[in-house]
Design an enzyme around this catalytic site. Structure first.
Site, mmCIF file in Angstrom:
data_model
loop_
_atom_site.group_PDB
_atom_site.id
_atom_site.type_symbol
_atom_site.label_atom_id
_atom_site.label_comp_id
_atom_site.label_asym_id
_atom_site.label_seq_id
_atom_site.Cartn_x
_atom_site.Cartn_y
_atom_site.Cartn_z
ATOM 1 C CE LYS A 128 -74.565 59.388 68.880
ATOM 2 N NZ LYS A 128 -74.096 60.559 69.252
ATOM 3 C CB SER A 162 -74.429 56.180 70.528
ATOM 4 O OG SER A 162 -75.183 56.025 71.693
ATOM 5 C CG HIS A 180 -78.993 57.052 69.345
ATOM 6 N ND1 HIS A 180 -78.417 57.733 70.305
ATOM 7 C CD2 HIS A 180 -78.958 55.726 69.940
ATOM 8 C CE1 HIS A 180 -78.048 57.040 71.202
ATOM 9 N NE2 HIS A 180 -78.324 55.681 70.974
ATOM 10 C CG ASN A 181 -77.540 61.642 70.364
ATOM 11 O OD1 ASN A 181 -77.457 60.439 70.337
ATOM 12 N ND2 ASN A 181 -76.694 62.568 70.573
ATOM 13 C CB ALA A 195 -69.100 68.479 66.240
ATOM 14 C CG HIS A 234 -105.299 79.624 52.523
ATOM 15 N ND1 HIS A 234 -104.103 79.941 51.835
ATOM 16 C CD2 HIS A 234 -105.134 80.264 53.614
ATOM 17 C CE1 HIS A 234 -103.455 80.977 52.416
ATOM 18 N NE2 HIS A 234 -104.130 80.971 53.709
ATOM 19 C CG ASN A 263 -72.421 63.771 68.428
ATOM 20 O OD1 ASN A 263 -72.881 62.747 67.932
ATOM 21 N ND2 ASN A 263 -72.465 63.969 69.803
ATOM 22 N N GLY A 293 -61.802 59.918 71.282
ATOM 23 C CA GLY A 293 -60.579 59.440 70.600
ATOM 24 C C GLY A 293 -59.733 58.493 71.162
ATOM 25 C CG LEU A 306 -55.197 61.024 70.307
ATOM 26 C CD1 LEU A 306 -53.524 60.899 70.542
ATOM 27 C CD2 LEU A 306 -56.064 59.719 70.039
ATOM 28 C CD GLU A 342 -79.023 59.979 74.924
ATOM 29 O OE1 GLU A 342 -78.459 59.315 73.886
ATOM 30 O OE2 GLU A 342 -78.488 60.776 75.463
ATOM 31 C CE1 TYR A 343 -80.544 65.405 73.629
ATOM 32 C CE2 TYR A 343 -82.092 67.190 74.461
ATOM 33 C CZ TYR A 343 -80.962 66.684 73.953
ATOM 34 O OH TYR A 343 -79.780 67.523 73.826
ATOM 35 N N GLY A 369 -70.809 56.981 74.889
ATOM 36 C CA GLY A 369 -69.953 57.863 75.576
ATOM 37 C C GLY A 369 -68.516 57.226 75.638
HETATM 38 P P1 NDP Z 1 -63.978 67.053 72.616
HETATM 39 O O1 NDP Z 1 -65.277 67.455 71.888
HETATM 40 O O2 NDP Z 1 -63.939 67.888 73.683
HETATM 41 O O3 NDP Z 1 -62.869 67.757 71.872
HETATM 42 C C1 NDP Z 1 -61.542 67.880 72.061
HETATM 43 C C2 NDP Z 1 -60.735 67.381 71.054
HETATM 44 O O4 NDP Z 1 -60.895 68.225 70.035
HETATM 45 C C3 NDP Z 1 -59.201 67.605 71.348
HETATM 46 O O5 NDP Z 1 -58.420 66.464 70.858
HETATM 47 C C4 NDP Z 1 -58.800 68.963 70.708
HETATM 48 O O6 NDP Z 1 -57.495 68.872 70.484
HETATM 49 C C5 NDP Z 1 -59.733 68.666 69.258
HETATM 50 N N1 NDP Z 1 -59.491 69.989 68.827
HETATM 51 C C6 NDP Z 1 -60.515 70.979 69.036
HETATM 52 N N2 NDP Z 1 -60.207 72.002 68.043
HETATM 53 C C7 NDP Z 1 -59.390 71.523 67.291
HETATM 54 C C8 NDP Z 1 -58.793 72.408 66.275
HETATM 55 N N3 NDP Z 1 -59.456 73.398 65.660
HETATM 56 N N4 NDP Z 1 -58.062 71.371 65.459
HETATM 57 C C9 NDP Z 1 -57.316 70.451 65.908
HETATM 58 N N5 NDP Z 1 -58.090 69.729 67.061
HETATM 59 C C10 NDP Z 1 -58.959 70.296 67.731
HETATM 60 O O7 NDP Z 1 -63.791 65.542 72.703
HETATM 61 P P2 NDP Z 1 -64.615 64.432 72.975
HETATM 62 O O8 NDP Z 1 -63.507 63.258 73.055
HETATM 63 O O9 NDP Z 1 -65.391 64.770 74.053
HETATM 64 O O10 NDP Z 1 -65.596 64.212 71.665
HETATM 65 C C11 NDP Z 1 -64.861 64.174 70.393
HETATM 66 C C12 NDP Z 1 -66.063 63.816 69.383
HETATM 67 O O11 NDP Z 1 -66.900 62.935 69.760
HETATM 68 C C13 NDP Z 1 -66.896 65.136 69.491
HETATM 69 O O12 NDP Z 1 -67.334 65.561 68.267
HETATM 70 C C14 NDP Z 1 -68.298 65.019 70.445
HETATM 71 O O13 NDP Z 1 -69.359 65.669 70.170
HETATM 72 C C15 NDP Z 1 -68.269 63.345 69.915
HETATM 73 N N6 NDP Z 1 -68.937 62.433 70.698
HETATM 74 C C16 NDP Z 1 -68.731 62.614 72.317
HETATM 75 C C17 NDP Z 1 -69.152 61.866 73.001
HETATM 76 C C18 NDP Z 1 -68.893 61.882 74.592
HETATM 77 O O14 NDP Z 1 -69.449 61.238 75.314
HETATM 78 N N7 NDP Z 1 -67.921 62.740 74.665
HETATM 79 C C19 NDP Z 1 -70.099 60.546 72.686
HETATM 80 C C20 NDP Z 1 -70.325 60.607 71.205
HETATM 81 C C21 NDP Z 1 -69.716 61.375 70.318
HETATM 82 P P3 NDP Z 1 -56.567 69.397 71.734
HETATM 83 O O15 NDP Z 1 -56.225 68.457 72.594
HETATM 84 O O16 NDP Z 1 -55.280 69.903 71.001
HETATM 85 O O17 NDP Z 1 -57.231 70.676 72.205
#
Ligand code: NDP
Length: 473
Positions: free
Chosen positions: A182, A128, A185-186, A76, A449, A102, A14, A10, A189-190, A130
């Site tokens: 995806k 996608s 797509h990125n 990820a 070759h 991602n 999330g 979250l 975007e670059y 953000g």
């Molecule tokens: P982050 O990538 O910063 O990840 C943080 C979250 O991951 C927190 O909920 C954290 O929990 C959890 N976490 C990390 N390690 C673990 C673990 N070992 N076990 C359980 N939970 C873990 O969050 P974002 O919301 O920015 O992105 C989430 C995903 O979405 C990523 O894969 C990202 O690449 C992708 N994404 C992000 C975009 C963006 O604009 N930010 C756009 C599109 C995709 P805790 O709170 O306990 O630390």
């Protein structure tokens, strides 16, 4: 009460995805490794819909209706594997795990195969847009089985962006297809961002315009065929003044671009698939060059051309044409990579449908994507977008200006690798003969070759070290 779907992880993405689901009337179970985030979400936004907070994975899984739909939105890589390992043992055959992070498509393929053995659907999903997109409607690219899409599709389509009433979400294809698309797509975007940056640089240094004036140029472009989110925010950034110094914002930001890796993956994958994506590669390299402060400092005194700005009343229009033409090339290269990936992995991806779901929610959303959709509607099996009637005409109309812009950049010493590589790609594809014939001759000379001939079938080798007769190999 049971939840229709659950989100674990979250952070910004999330949390906003869970709120989006709740706002659409879907009871959503929420869980996070650190429980404080779960609590904060429910306290702050609990009024937006039905949230079922869970402190433990067991509690979380127990609150989901069956078959269970569980969305993972964590960092990820290794964290995603850790979370899968934690939840999978609690699930039953028929349940679905959606990974909205991602992930690299190869990881998704591996995870999908492992979970399929246990009867669990693993749905690698590109998202996608953000954090704003996640809340108000992202572009969603789900992979995985067609069966899982039957159960998930309606929910995902409900929370996705809509354009002309069409959701920006569709089933992309099996296993890693969603994350692959995806990734590309990125990469696009670059490329799009790099071309816009070069346009700005040329308007500034070749036409001598100030950032605020260039912002106006982009605003005008945004009312035409280049209309897009990226052009819109470019105008906003260029018009912004730094509060502390009163200078244009763009002049107080360190000129070293960062990257998270999806552009690099797009290029690495293209190399593996043998697909030329010069526009995307140059965009990745341009960020890389910008970050090498040591190289740049050491090179600062290398001589440049004597000529400075070349005032030309029509220059901005020429740059618009160069930008549009180069953008066509960037997308043509990206779609080529999607088609090559689809063929390699048997995904059967519908390219026109990808253009359709990128029209809203995501970073590259643009009016232009309607043209791409139309191009694939007219000819679903076209080997390249460049030959579509509309694009071919636009390229023909732009080419003189495009060549002028690339030549001007070279003459005044402003780097324009995106424009230059796009033009070279265009000229390579149109060329009657390429110097690859000479390359083949060299390869045959030093390494035997062999080569093929234009006039006869078979492989041949010339006895370069002997009497230079030709033999069949
Ligand atoms: P982050 O990538 O910063 O990840 C943080 C979250 O991951 C927190 O909920 C954290 O929990 C959890 N976490 C990390 N390690 C673990 C673990 N070992 N076990 C359980 N939970 C873990 O969050 P974002 O919301 O920015 O992105 C989430 C995903 O979405 C990523 O894969 C990202 O690449 C992708 N994404 C992000 C975009 C963006 O604009 N930010 C756009 C599109 C995709 P805790 O709170 O306990 O630390």
């Amino acid at each position: 009460e049971t939840a229709r779907i659950g989100v674990t992880g979250l952070a910004v993405m999330g949390r906003n995805l869970a709120r989006n689901l709740a706002r659409h009337g879907h009871p959503v179970a929420v869980h996070n490794r650190t429980a404080a985030r779960t609590k904060a979400l429910v306290e702050e936004f609990g009024g937006e819909g039905t949230f079922l907070p869970a402190e433990t994975p067991e509690q979380f899984v127990a609150s989901l209706e069956r078959p269970r739909r569980l969305v993972i939105m964590v960092k990820a890589g290794a964290p995603t594997d850790a979370v899968i390992d934690e939840f999978a043992p609690l699930l039953e055959p028929g349940d679905m795990i959606v990974d909205g992070g991602n992930a690299h498509f190869a990881d998704t393929r591996r995870r999908e195969a492992a979970l399929r053995e246990r009867g669990i659907h693993f749905v690698g999903t590109g998202i996608s847009g953000g954090e704003e997109g996640a809340l108000h409607g992202p572009s969603i690219m789900p992979g995985g089985s067609a069966e899982s899409y039957e159960a998930l599709g309606p929910l995902l389509e409900d929370i996705a962006a809509k354009v002309d009433g069409t959701p920006c979400c569709t089933h992309v294809g099996p296993d890693g297809a969603g994350h692959f698309v995806k990734m590309v797509h990125n990469g696009i975007e670059y490329s799009d961002m790099q071309l816009i940056a070069e346009s700005y640089d040329l308007l500034r240094h070749a036409a001598g315009l100030a950032p605020a004036e260039i912002a106006e140029v982009f605003r005008t472009w945004n009312t035409g065929r280049l209309e897009s989110y990226l052009i819109e925010i470019t105008a906003e950034v260029l018009a912004h003044t730094d509060a502390a110094t009163g200078k244009p914002f763009v002049d107080v930001v360190l000129d070293q671009a960062e990257q998270k890796g999806t552009g690099r993956w797009t290029v690495q994958t293209a190399l593996d698939l043998g697909v030329p994506v010069g526009g995307i590669a140059e965009a990745v390299f341009a960020r890389s060059v910008s970050g090498h402060a040591d190289l740049r400092a050491a090179s600062r005194n290398l001589p440049g051309p004597a000529r400075g700005a070349v005032a030309d009343a029509g220059f901005a229009d020429k740059v618009e044409k160069a930008l549009y033409a180069s953008k066509i090339v960037a997308y043509a290269q990206g779609f080529h990579e999607i088609q090559a990936g689809s063929a390699e992995y048997g995904w059967n991806i519908d390219s026109g449908a990808m253009a359709t779901i990128w029209r809203g929610g995501c970073i590259i959303r643009a009016r232009f994507l309607d043209r791409i959709r139309a191009a694939y509607e007219a000819d679903p099996s076209t080997p390249t977008l460049l030959t579509d009637d509309h694009f071919a005409e636009a390229l023909g109309d732009a080419q003189d200006a495009w060549r002028d812009v690339v030549a001007t950049a070279a003459r005044i010493g402003v780097p324009a690798p995106g424009f230059a590589t796009a033009l070279a790609y265009y000229d390579s594809l149109r060329a009657d003969r390429l110097p690859a014939a000479l390359t083949q001759g060299q390869r045959d000379f030093f390494g035997a070759h062999t080569y093929r001939r234009v006039d006869r079938d078979g492989s041949f080798h010339t006895l370069w070290g002997g009497d230079r007769t030709e033999v069949t190999s």
